[in-house]
Each structure stands twice: as C-alpha cells, then as structure tokens.
Design an enzyme around this catalytic site. Sequence first.
Site, PDB file in Angstrom:
ATOM      1  N   SER A   1       1.427   8.653   6.641  1.00 43.91           N
ATOM      2  CA  SER A   1       1.649   8.732   5.338  1.00 43.91           C
ATOM      3  C   SER A   1       3.227   8.407   4.834  1.00 43.91           C
ATOM      4  CB  SER A   1       0.502  10.305   5.089  1.00 43.91           C
ATOM      5  OG  SER A   1       0.598   9.521   3.334  1.00 43.91           O
TER       6      SER A   1
ATOM      7  N   TYR B   1      -1.145  19.722   4.786  1.00 47.55           N
ATOM      8  CA  TYR B   1      -1.353  17.789   4.955  1.00 47.55           C
ATOM      9  C   TYR B   1      -0.044  17.203   5.691  1.00 47.55           C
ATOM     10  CZ  TYR B   1      -2.922  13.113   4.434  1.00 47.55           C
ATOM     11  OH  TYR B   1      -3.302  11.928   4.736  1.00 47.55           O
TER      12      TYR B   1
ATOM     13  N   LYS C   1       0.258  15.461   9.735  1.00 50.43           N
ATOM     14  CA  LYS C   1       0.951  14.127   9.948  1.00 50.43           C
ATOM     15  C   LYS C   1       2.231  14.292  10.510  1.00 50.43           C
ATOM     16  CE  LYS C   1      -2.661  12.451   8.495  1.00 50.43           C
ATOM     17  NZ  LYS C   1      -3.549  11.046   8.927  1.00 50.43           N
TER      18      LYS C   1
HETATM   19  P1  NAD Z   1     -12.200   9.451   4.735  1.00 53.54           P
HETATM   20  O1  NAD Z   1     -11.931  10.854   4.594  1.00 53.54           O
HETATM   21  O2  NAD Z   1     -11.972   7.548   3.596  1.00 53.54           O
HETATM   22  O3  NAD Z   1     -12.129   8.585   6.060  1.00 53.54           O
HETATM   23  C1  NAD Z   1     -11.869   9.923   7.312  1.00 53.54           C
HETATM   24  C2  NAD Z   1     -12.624   9.753   8.124  1.00 53.54           C
HETATM   25  O4  NAD Z   1     -12.580  10.772   9.588  1.00 53.54           O
HETATM   26  C3  NAD Z   1     -14.356   9.832   7.528  1.00 53.54           C
HETATM   27  O5  NAD Z   1     -15.297   9.437   8.032  1.00 53.54           O
HETATM   28  C4  NAD Z   1     -14.787  11.488   8.174  1.00 53.54           C
HETATM   29  O6  NAD Z   1     -15.821  11.829   8.221  1.00 53.54           O
HETATM   30  C5  NAD Z   1     -13.758  11.294   9.137  1.00 53.54           C
HETATM   31  N1  NAD Z   1     -13.225  12.869  10.075  1.00 53.54           N
HETATM   32  C6  NAD Z   1     -12.684  13.972   9.713  1.00 53.54           C
HETATM   33  N2  NAD Z   1     -12.732  14.278  10.900  1.00 53.54           N
HETATM   34  C7  NAD Z   1     -13.097  13.980  11.714  1.00 53.54           C
HETATM   35  C8  NAD Z   1     -13.038  14.461  13.255  1.00 53.54           C
HETATM   36  N3  NAD Z   1     -13.247  15.903  12.969  1.00 53.54           N
HETATM   37  N4  NAD Z   1     -14.461  14.334  14.183  1.00 53.54           N
HETATM   38  C9  NAD Z   1     -14.581  12.786  13.572  1.00 53.54           C
HETATM   39  N5  NAD Z   1     -14.325  12.147  12.271  1.00 53.54           N
HETATM   40  C10 NAD Z   1     -14.135  12.615  11.242  1.00 53.54           C
HETATM   41  O7  NAD Z   1      -9.421   8.887   4.991  1.00 53.54           O
HETATM   42  P2  NAD Z   1      -9.018   7.464   4.595  1.00 53.54           P
HETATM   43  O8  NAD Z   1      -8.877   7.449   3.336  1.00 53.54           O
HETATM   44  O9  NAD Z   1      -9.767   6.760   5.245  1.00 53.54           O
HETATM   45  O10 NAD Z   1      -8.110   7.898   5.547  1.00 53.54           O
HETATM   46  C11 NAD Z   1      -8.389   7.633   7.027  1.00 53.54           C
HETATM   47  C12 NAD Z   1      -6.852   8.524   7.157  1.00 53.54           C
HETATM   48  O11 NAD Z   1      -5.820   7.876   6.579  1.00 53.54           O
HETATM   49  C13 NAD Z   1      -6.933   9.527   7.334  1.00 53.54           C
HETATM   50  O12 NAD Z   1      -6.291  10.111   8.432  1.00 53.54           O
HETATM   51  C14 NAD Z   1      -6.001  10.076   6.365  1.00 53.54           C
HETATM   52  O13 NAD Z   1      -4.848  11.001   6.271  1.00 53.54           O
HETATM   53  C15 NAD Z   1      -5.151   9.097   6.519  1.00 53.54           C
HETATM   54  N6  NAD Z   1      -4.066   8.689   5.154  1.00 53.54           N
HETATM   55  C16 NAD Z   1      -4.980   8.104   4.072  1.00 53.54           C
HETATM   56  C17 NAD Z   1      -4.474   7.548   2.491  1.00 53.54           C
HETATM   57  C18 NAD Z   1      -4.963   7.883   1.257  1.00 53.54           C
HETATM   58  O14 NAD Z   1      -5.000   7.731   0.623  1.00 53.54           O
HETATM   59  N7  NAD Z   1      -6.938   7.974   1.490  1.00 53.54           N
HETATM   60  C19 NAD Z   1      -2.918   7.843   3.076  1.00 53.54           C
HETATM   61  C20 NAD Z   1      -2.013   8.330   3.834  1.00 53.54           C
HETATM   62  C21 NAD Z   1      -2.788   8.608   4.881  1.00 53.54           C
HETATM   63  C1  UD1 Z   2      -1.392  11.685  -3.067  1.00 49.63           C
HETATM   64  C2  UD1 Z   2      -1.062  12.518  -2.299  1.00 49.63           C
HETATM   65  C3  UD1 Z   2      -1.058  11.599  -1.061  1.00 49.63           C
HETATM   66  C4  UD1 Z   2      -1.932  10.525  -0.580  1.00 49.63           C
HETATM   67  C5  UD1 Z   2      -2.422   9.959  -1.310  1.00 49.63           C
HETATM   68  C6  UD1 Z   2      -3.171   9.329  -1.345  1.00 49.63           C
HETATM   69  C7  UD1 Z   2      -0.615  14.921  -3.367  1.00 49.63           C
HETATM   70  C8  UD1 Z   2       0.660  15.323  -3.760  1.00 49.63           C
HETATM   71  N1  UD1 Z   2      -0.215  13.727  -3.032  1.00 49.63           N
HETATM   72  O1  UD1 Z   2      -0.691  11.155  -3.545  1.00 49.63           O
HETATM   73  O2  UD1 Z   2      -0.939  12.461   0.231  1.00 49.63           O
HETATM   74  O3  UD1 Z   2      -1.591  10.260   0.372  1.00 49.63           O
HETATM   75  O4  UD1 Z   2      -2.961  10.959  -2.551  1.00 49.63           O
HETATM   76  O5  UD1 Z   2      -3.044   8.122  -2.297  1.00 49.63           O
HETATM   77  O6  UD1 Z   2      -1.097  14.517  -4.081  1.00 49.63           O
HETATM   78  N2  UD1 Z   2      -2.322  11.245 -11.608  1.00 49.63           N
HETATM   79  C9  UD1 Z   2      -2.724  10.621 -13.209  1.00 49.63           C
HETATM   80  N3  UD1 Z   2      -3.775  11.482 -13.611  1.00 49.63           N
HETATM   81  C10 UD1 Z   2      -4.836  11.566 -12.489  1.00 49.63           C
HETATM   82  C11 UD1 Z   2      -4.831  11.548 -11.239  1.00 49.63           C
HETATM   83  C12 UD1 Z   2      -3.234  10.798 -10.989  1.00 49.63           C
HETATM   84  O7  UD1 Z   2      -2.041  10.692 -13.726  1.00 49.63           O
HETATM   85  O8  UD1 Z   2      -6.260  12.220 -12.519  1.00 49.63           O
HETATM   86  C13 UD1 Z   2      -1.118  10.328 -11.212  1.00 49.63           C
HETATM   87  C14 UD1 Z   2      -0.097  11.006 -10.502  1.00 49.63           C
HETATM   88  O9  UD1 Z   2       0.316  11.640 -11.299  1.00 49.63           O
HETATM   89  C15 UD1 Z   2       0.880  10.043  -9.714  1.00 49.63           C
HETATM   90  C16 UD1 Z   2      -0.284   8.657  -9.521  1.00 49.63           C
HETATM   91  O10 UD1 Z   2      -1.232   8.639 -10.683  1.00 49.63           O
HETATM   92  O11 UD1 Z   2       1.977  10.343 -10.572  1.00 49.63           O
HETATM   93  C17 UD1 Z   2      -0.692   8.799  -8.551  1.00 49.63           C
HETATM   94  O12 UD1 Z   2      -1.414   9.737  -8.041  1.00 49.63           O
HETATM   95  P1  UD1 Z   2      -2.474   9.624  -6.801  1.00 49.63           P
HETATM   96  O13 UD1 Z   2      -3.496   9.295  -6.710  1.00 49.63           O
HETATM   97  O14 UD1 Z   2      -3.456  11.620  -6.790  1.00 49.63           O
HETATM   98  O15 UD1 Z   2      -1.953   9.554  -5.482  1.00 49.63           O
HETATM   99  P2  UD1 Z   2      -0.814  10.669  -4.943  1.00 49.63           P
HETATM  100  O16 UD1 Z   2       0.009  11.719  -5.856  1.00 49.63           O
HETATM  101  O17 UD1 Z   2       0.853   9.522  -5.077  1.00 49.63           O
END
Ligand code: NAD
Ligand code: UD1
Length: 340
Positions: A125, A149, A153
């Site tokens: 991430s 978190y 990572k």
């Molecule tokens: P998500 O929560 O929708 O998907 C994660 C999946 O992993 C879920 O289906 C959950 O049930 C499963 N899981 C969690 N722990 C587990 C375990 N111990 N064993 C088996 N399954 C398990 O999240 P996502 O948004 O799809 O994210 C996927 C990956 O990408 C995560 O590792 C997250 O940290 C990373 N990531 C996500 C974002 C984001 O904004 N969505 C941003 C950066 C990185």
């Molecule tokens: C957050 C996580 C980041 C993760 C990402 C997933 C934190 C500090 N970081 O990032 O680790 O990878 O989500 O997409 O939590 N905002 C509003 N109102 C809301 C929600 C958000 O104004 O109700 C604004 C926030 O201030 C920010 C932007 O929208 O400026 C994006 O927010 P968000 O979607 O939560 O993502 P991040 O904070 O960038």
Amino acid sequence: MQKILITGGTGFIGSHTAVELIAAGYECLILDNFVNSHPAVVNRIAQITGKTPLVIEGDVCDAVGLDTLFATHTISAVIHFAGLKAVGESVREPLRYYANNVNGTMTLLLAMMKANVKTIVFSSSATVYGEPDSSPIPESAPYRAASPYGRSKAMVESMLTDLTLSDPAWRVALLRYFNPVGAHPSGTMGEDPTGTPNNLMPFVCQVASGRLPMLSIFGHDYATADGTGERDYIHVMDLSEGHLAALRYLARDDAAPLLIANLGTSRSHSVLDVVTTFSRVNDLPIPYQFVARRPGDVSAYWADASYAEHTLGWKATRSLEDMCRDSWNWQKQNPQGYRN
Ligand code: NAD
Ligand code: UD1
C-alpha cells in the site's frame, strides 16, 4: 492451464482480480476466511466469467491447512490479498494486525517454500510512505508508515525482500496500491464495506442512495487548489490488470527476483473533485458539509507510476468519471452489497 492461489480472493480487489485472471485463461483457487467478505461474491465471479472458481474456506494463519492445500493442488503462483486493512482498527488492536498480516504472510511463505512454490504478488500500500516529502512519490521514497496497519505492510515487504536475497529462485512483486475505488462495469461486483464506510467513495455512494444523509468533508484548509485533500484514486479494474501484468512479468525468464511498483494513475483529485464528478456523471445531488480535518490525514499525495509502465507495460486508463459511474452502478444495483 496455470493455477493461481488467490488469498483473500473474495474481497474487494481479490474478486475483481479473479475475474481478470479467469478471463486471461488462468485457473483460480481462492482461499478466504470471509472475515471481511461474503460467500455470495463467488456466484458473481461465476456470473461474469461463466466459470466458478474453486474456493477453500480457510485462514492464511493455518499452517496445516496450507500444507494440505499445496499438497492437493499444483499452484504456479500466489497473489496474496488476505489481510486486515482498517487503519483506525489497527491502532486499537495492533497485535491482531501483526498476527494476521505479518504472521499470516510468514505462515503462507513457509508453506510455499515447503511446496517449492516461489512466486508471489503481494498487496502492499502507498500507506508505507506515510507523509511523503513530495509528490509524485517514487518507489525509492523512504518507509514512513504511521499506523500498525502501514507498518505491517512495511514488515512484510522487508520479509519478502530478505527472501529474494536469500534464494534467487524467488520471484516477488510488491505492489503498492494508491486509493482503489470503482467496481466491475457490469455492476455485479464492487466494494462492500461492513458498517459505516470510512473511505470516501463508499461513503459518497451511500449518501447518493439515501442510506446516509450527508458527506462530511474532512478539512477545507489544506494547501491544495480547493483546500480539500487530494489523492490518487485508481479504478479497481485497472488495479486488477496490474496484477495480471505483474504475474506475467514474474513468469518471464529475465524477471528480476524482486519488483517493487506503485500502482496508481500519477494524478490526484480533491475530495470536491470526487463529489462534483460523482454528481455530474450520475446526475445525483451529494449533500456535504465541511468539518474539521481527520486526524492522521495527509493533505495530498499521488503516485509516480512510471516504473510500472516501464517494467510491466501497464498503465491505468480509466478516468475519475469511470470510477464514479461504476461505483454508483454497483451501489444502485446492490443497495445492501452482497447481503441482498
Ligand atoms: P478486503 O477486506 O475486501 O479483502 C481482503 C480479504 O482477505 C477479505 O476477503 C478477507 O475476508 C480476507 N482475509 C483477511 N484475513 C484473512 C486470513 N487470515 N485468512 C484468509 N483470508 C483472510 O480488502 P481489499 O480492499 O480487497 O484489499 C486487499 C489487500 O490489498 C489487503 O491486503 C489490503 O491491505 C491491501 N490494500 C488495500 C487497499 C484498499 O484501499 N482497498 C489499499 C492498499 C492495499
Ligand atoms: C485510507 C487509509 C489508507 C488506505 C486507503 C484505502 C488512512 C489514514 N489511510 O487512505 O491506508 O490504503 O484508505 O483507500 O486511513 N474523506 C472525507 N470524508 C469522508 C471520508 C474521506 O472528506 O467521509 C477524505 C479524506 O480526508 C481524504 C480523502 O477523502 O482526503 C480520501 O480518504 P479515504 O478514502 O479514507 O482514503 P485515505 O485516507 O487516503
């Protein structure tokens, strides 16, 4: 046909990636404990692709279960999405995050090593950069994660890096996602957060549907063009294609043992950009109010995604309009997510 193990494959990004992989001719085996997903997603993957992926309900922390899985299936590579991802929760429950994200990955890697499966794509991430000195952020920016978190990572990244140094047979891709949003264009699959969403796009969708009364915009006094926070939002379909590109790269004879790549668009959009674009493309009002900054938020950051383009031949192509349209299309067809 190559069989890919997708841990966390019923989650938001994993499910969209499974669809991409199946369409590209891979066989997918999903391992998920459903801690943050719904089994109904499997039928949706089947609806879109015409193929039902194999699904094992299990935990990446379960060493015996993993050994059985690798003994039963011939796996070519692993895409490791399984993990917990809520920043605030990680501050309250750090050990749960380190146990699941770090120990879970270590358990998975030990099982892979035993089974001689040495190719892995890891979901990292942009949060590993914390508050960067400047944007666009290159992959060489230092680790500055500001939460358990984020540090989980960074720890896994270090573990995987050490592994490639110890044994050059490993092929590892560390993909650092920026802000994934959007949904499958059919509206069949999308993001399904439990409870009130923390992230912007799911919150906007629930305001649009009337489930939530109003969006609170956190801060309008940032040093950005309109005073609201700026992020690099990336469509989940672009992100999924990035995984396919990484998998293909790691299979190449000339692949480096370790690839570290930002997956973003190299552009930023403000909160107000998201709100006004969402309103315009979907013809819906999004009531909002300005409130105080959210603690821990960074004003603006976006990716330098040129390395991924250069190395993987991958580039995000979808616009903010696409992200807003597809997010709403999913929300409107599935007001209760997968729990319909
Ligand atoms: P998500 O929560 O929708 O998907 C994660 C999946 O992993 C879920 O289906 C959950 O049930 C499963 N899981 C969690 N722990 C587990 C375990 N111990 N064993 C088996 N399954 C398990 O999240 P996502 O948004 O799809 O994210 C996927 C990956 O990408 C995560 O590792 C997250 O940290 C990373 N990531 C996500 C974002 C984001 O904004 N969505 C941003 C950066 C990185
Ligand atoms: C957050 C996580 C980041 C993760 C990402 C997933 C934190 C500090 N970081 O990032 O680790 O990878 O989500 O997409 O939590 N905002 C509003 N109102 C809301 C929600 C958000 O104004 O109700 C604004 C926030 O201030 C920010 C932007 O929208 O400026 C994006 O927010 P968000 O979607 O939560 O993502 P991040 O904070 O960038």
